[in-house]
Motif scaffolding. Structure first.
Motif, PDB file in Angstrom:
ATOM      1  N   LYS A   1      25.758  27.144  33.951  1.00 28.35           N
ATOM      2  CA  LYS A   1      24.525  26.371  33.761  1.00 28.35           C
ATOM      3  C   LYS A   1      24.118  25.591  35.005  1.00 28.35           C
ATOM      4  CE  LYS A   1      27.117  22.665  31.403  1.00 28.35           C
ATOM      5  NZ  LYS A   1      27.270  21.803  32.575  1.00 28.35           N
ATOM      6  N   ASP A   2      25.083  25.400  35.929  1.00 31.22           N
ATOM      7  CA  ASP A   2      24.777  24.691  37.168  1.00 31.22           C
ATOM      8  C   ASP A   2      24.431  25.626  38.321  1.00 31.22           C
ATOM      9  OD1 ASP A   2      25.335  22.164  35.979  1.00 31.22           O
ATOM     10  OD2 ASP A   2      27.477  22.549  36.233  1.00 31.22           O
ATOM     11  N   GLY A   3      24.352  26.927  38.024  1.00 34.99           N
ATOM     12  CA  GLY A   3      23.992  27.892  39.051  1.00 34.99           C
ATOM     13  C   GLY A   3      25.145  28.329  39.927  1.00 34.99           C
ATOM     14  N   GLN A   4      26.377  28.051  39.505  1.00 34.31           N
ATOM     15  CA  GLN A   4      27.551  28.473  40.255  1.00 34.31           C
ATOM     16  C   GLN A   4      28.023  29.841  39.751  1.00 34.31           C
ATOM     17  OE1 GLN A   4      28.994  26.893  42.894  1.00 34.31           O
ATOM     18  NE2 GLN A   4      27.285  25.435  42.762  1.00 34.31           N
ATOM     19  N   PRO A   5      28.384  30.782  40.651  1.00 36.04           N
ATOM     20  CA  PRO A   5      28.892  32.085  40.195  1.00 36.04           C
ATOM     21  C   PRO A   5      30.270  31.939  39.563  1.00 36.04           C
ATOM     22  CG  PRO A   5      29.054  31.904  42.585  1.00 36.04           C
ATOM     23  CD  PRO A   5      28.321  30.683  42.119  1.00 36.04           C
ATOM     24  N   ILE A   6      30.413  32.428  38.330  1.00 30.39           N
ATOM     25  CA  ILE A   6      31.694  32.334  37.626  1.00 30.39           C
ATOM     26  C   ILE A   6      32.333  33.706  37.422  1.00 30.39           C
ATOM     27  CG2 ILE A   6      31.213  30.149  36.487  1.00 30.39           C
ATOM     28  CD1 ILE A   6      30.306  31.740  34.024  1.00 30.39           C
ATOM     29  N   ALA A   7      31.568  34.755  37.651  1.00 30.04           N
ATOM     30  CA  ALA A   7      32.071  36.132  37.580  1.00 30.04           C
ATOM     31  C   ALA A   7      31.064  37.015  38.279  1.00 30.04           C
ATOM     32  CB  ALA A   7      32.259  36.579  36.133  1.00 30.04           C
ATOM     33  N   SER A   8      31.464  38.249  38.559  1.00 30.15           N
ATOM     34  CA  SER A   8      30.518  39.217  39.085  1.00 30.15           C
ATOM     35  C   SER A   8      30.751  40.552  38.392  1.00 30.15           C
ATOM     36  CB  SER A   8      30.665  39.375  40.602  1.00 30.15           C
ATOM     37  OG  SER A   8      29.578  40.128  41.116  1.00 30.15           O
ATOM     38  N   LEU A   9      29.661  41.179  37.982  1.00 31.19           N
ATOM     39  CA  LEU A   9      29.746  42.434  37.240  1.00 31.19           C
ATOM     40  C   LEU A   9      29.377  43.614  38.133  1.00 31.19           C
ATOM     41  CD1 LEU A   9      28.188  41.589  33.752  1.00 31.19           C
ATOM     42  CD2 LEU A   9      30.469  41.072  34.658  1.00 31.19           C
ATOM     43  N   PHE A  10      30.191  44.645  38.047  1.00 29.61           N
ATOM     44  CA  PHE A  10      29.921  45.890  38.758  1.00 29.61           C
ATOM     45  C   PHE A  10      29.039  46.777  37.883  1.00 29.61           C
ATOM     46  CE2 PHE A  10      31.066  50.361  39.601  1.00 29.61           C
ATOM     47  CZ  PHE A  10      30.675  50.437  40.927  1.00 29.61           C
TER      48      PHE A  10
END
Length: 508
Positions: free
Chosen positions: A66-75
């Motif tokens: 919700k703060d715009g921080q990346p918490i995961a990345s999807l391939f």
């Protein structure tokens, strides 16, 4: 002398040039996911006899908090036909597999994508492992994106801004549960659709196995929270999607599948064996609903005469002995059936596809030692997807491609995805649903799928937008060549028929 060498070495390592070389070497060999990148390659294919060009985009896209921080990345892998000028009328198919914890590999390189496994006509692995052109891909009528949820494929959880990984409990809350899964994937799809300018395109969701729970939930989540309305949802080998099938219903619903598997292995009486499969199943379904289910409801208070009659009929349709049915109090579970059906031949049958045969250490016992079909599939899928992504699509990384990722324990509480799908259909007159099932699937059997279809809309007011397609294969019906052709054609027709005519408004 040794002391002098140590001093010289320490001085050299402190020099800026040497430090930068060491740092670059360290970074070069770090096994980390690129948070946001993409790679595009160009290809051509022939589908249903017509040639066309397409692009394949492989890449990663972040999941943000919700703060715009990346918490995961999807391939993901995104296929676009190159000769289409107007994306507003070009359908987009969004594809998920299940598990939960399964990568998108299964439908990607065996069903709807432009390439399929090098397997024989029944779906058994062949060497050399790899892929070949899919002559039935639905890429002729729709672009496709294959999405890998967190910890599947190359998708991964990311450390926070301080470099600390979230705890197992935090990860579960963020990603690993029915509702968490749907919530973050809907947010991710919003970004994907925006980045790729697909807001005007007709959109379709397709999910296999647990992926059906996922896309059923996404239909409502996208509509309610992202204001993104879809035209169709395709449920391949569906789970219960929150529509309960417990007790006598669960037990009774297995029988039509038992009959299909027994018919395939020629374990039925000659009179039943000579029938066409679909003809036989109509008969078994009628018995299941009119006699078998009511008998199971009576439980221990059923009369001895009726119990014997039901046991004889169940035995006839399932290929089991009457004593085996009686000894199970008419309620034969799947694992016993997989072990018992061909016990006299010293073989077991597969769970996800009962056409597959296995052999156990002992003929005795109440369940098979392993799932024969899964062992066969992993033979061909694992080398094929690793080869295909690296060598044909040119996506290279040292991260391991997770066929099955670490997502457990999965939070299954609050599963109202079926009701969510019904609600989305009620709100969206454009939305159609199709179920595809293999008759020989013992994990998510086809009669359970029919039951789900019947119970999805108790009012019956939307049944003209609900359809069922069955195939003479298993959980991944598309591995069999004839069903690869037919199942893709069914999707193609589903898309064409569910697209509204020009000027047709979304209203009742």
């Amino acid at each position: 002398m040794n002391k002098i060498l140590v001093v010289l070495l320490s001085i050299s390592l402190s020099l800026p040039g040497v430090q930068s070389v060491l740092a670059s070497t360290e970074n070069q060999y770090q096994r980390k996911l690129a948070i946001d990148e993409k790679n595009v390659t160009k290809h051509s294919t022939k589908v249903n006899g017509k040639k066309f060009k397409y692009t394949a985009t492989t890449g990663t896209q972040p999941v943000w908090d919700k703060d715009g921080q990346p918490i995961a990345s999807l391939f993901y892998t995104y296929y676009q036909r190159s000769d289409i000028k107007d994306s507003a009328t070009r359908p987009l198919l969004i594809s998920f597999n299940g598990g939960p914890g399964s990568a998108s590999v299964w439908m990607h390189v065996a069903y709807t994508g432009p390439k399929v496994l090098n397997v024989d006509n029944e779906g058994y692995p062949l060497q050399p492992y790899g892929v070949k052109t899919n002559p039935y891909s639905i890429l002729d009528v729709a672009d496709i994106v294959f999405v890998n949820p967190v910890n599947t494929g190359y998708s991964r959880v990311l450390p926070d801004k301080d470099g600390k990984m979230p705890s197992k409990e935090q990860q579960k809350k963020m990603f690993f549960g029915v509702n968490a899964d749907v919530k973050y994937l809907a947010e991710w799809l919003n970004t994907f659709v925006s980045r790729n300018n697909r807001w005007r395109s007709p959109k379709y969701l397709i999910g296999e196995s647990y992926g059906t729970t996922r896309v059923a939930g996404l239909a409502k989540e996208l509509q309610s929270r992202q204001w993104m309305y879809v035209n169709g949802v395709i449920l391949v080998s569906p789970t219960d999607i929150g529509i309960k099938r417990d007790g006598p219903v669960k037990a009774a619903n297995r029988l039509p599948y038992f009959a299909a598997a027994a018919w395939y292995h020629q374990a039925l009486t000659p009179a039943l064996q000579q029938k066409r499969l679909t003809e036989l199943l109509v008969e078994v379904e009628q018995f299941t609903l009119s006699e078998y289910l009511p008998a199971l409801v009576k439980g221990g208070f059923i009369s001895a005469k009726e119990k014997q009659h039901i046991a004889e009929q169940v035995a006839q349709y399932s290929g089991l002995s009457v004593s085996a049915v009686i000894n199970n109090n008419l309620d034969v579970d799947n694992r016993f059936f997989w072990k018992e059906l061909l016990r006299d031949r010293k073989q077991t049958i597969g769970r996800l596809d009962s056409r597959y045969l296995g052999i156990d250490k002992k003929v005795a016992g109440a369940s098979p030692d392993y799932n024969a079909e899964l062992s066969s599939w992993l033979h061909s899928f694992t080398p094929a997807i690793n080869y295909y992504l690296r060598e044909e699509l040119q996506y290279k990384t040292d991260i391991k491609y997770n066929m099955f990722g670490d997502v457990h324990p999965w939070d299954r509480t609050g599963n109202n995805t079926g009701e969510g799908l019904r609600f989305a259909m009620a709100q969206n007159p454009y939305l159609h649903v199709m179920i595809q099932s293999g008759y020989f699937d013992g994990a998510t059997n086809y009669f359970d799928a029919k039951y789900t279809l019947w119970q999805l809309d108790p009012s019956g007011l939307m049944k003209d937008r609900l359809s069922f397609k069955g195939y003479e294969s298993g959980h991944m019906m598309y591995l069999r060549h004839e069903d690869l052709r037919q199942a893709n054609e069914d999707i193609r027709q589903f898309i064409k028929q569910s697209l509204p005519a020009k000027g047709q408004a979304a209203k009742y």
